[in-house]
Design a protein around this motif. Sequence first.
Motif, PDB file in Angstrom:
ATOM      1  N   THR A  34      52.081 119.230  47.039  1.00 14.73           N
ATOM      2  CA  THR A  34      51.410 120.288  46.285  1.00 14.73           C
ATOM      3  C   THR A  34      52.296 120.898  45.209  1.00 14.73           C
ATOM      4  O   THR A  34      51.793 121.451  44.234  1.00 14.73           O
ATOM      5  N   THR A  35      53.618 120.807  45.378  1.00  7.28           N
ATOM      6  CA  THR A  35      54.524 121.410  44.398  1.00  7.28           C
ATOM      7  C   THR A  35      55.031 120.415  43.366  1.00  7.28           C
ATOM      8  O   THR A  35      55.906 120.762  42.569  1.00  7.28           O
ATOM      9  N   THR A  40      50.937 120.606  39.747  1.00  6.62           N
ATOM     10  CA  THR A  40      50.871 121.999  39.283  1.00  6.62           C
ATOM     11  C   THR A  40      50.380 122.092  37.838  1.00  6.62           C
ATOM     12  O   THR A  40      49.557 122.952  37.512  1.00  6.62           O
TER      13      THR A  40
END
Length: 228
Positions: A34-35, A40
């Motif tokens: 997710t990062t 992002t």
Amino acid sequence: SVISSMFGAVFGVIIYLEAQIIDYLLSPENFPITTAPIVTIGWGITRDLANMFFILILLIISFATVLRIKSWANSQLWWKLVVAALLINFSLVIAGFVIDFTQVLTTFFIKQALGGGGAWTITTRMMSAMQILNFYNPAPPEGIINGITQFAAAGIAAFAGIILTLIALLVTIFVFGAAAIFLVVRIIQIWFLLIFAPIVWMLWILPATSGHFSKWWTSFVRWAFFAP
């Protein structure tokens, strides 16, 4: 034994590289999902685009109300619009909870398989348990006479051992390679799904496009739980 060791040396390099990929991708510390910058940045773009489309959806619902189109002017669309407007901005966080849960499951299963093995990894534990190079491991004869009488049987055992070693190495390369490929595909698929998550939440509002929302969740859960 020498031939089996030669097979092990040649194919072992391939298995080693595949094992490194598997161990690297299964570690949440080494490979965050997710990062990742691609997620992002991409998610931010689609989120802003989805927020802009809310104006268009409001116009569609307004026209449907005037034209008395029940499926589009239904009061349910209004609460779905409000919910989607809120959840779109948290779609990455919601998906992150699911991914973190699957990562915890994956780590749990790996630790149980290792059993406190120190520097061992899941792939080294598997290779150690398989003992491929020990398929042909004859006991030395006690004397020359016994060696002569055992020569034919030992020759057949040696040939069978080499064949079994080769087959086992090829199967291991295929299995490890398939696992590595699918883990790479898993990362790419989850990245793609996370980037377009805001668009999917927006499509959930309208009856004609709400099916894409369930398809997204089905695909996301399938790939997220693939690792554990």
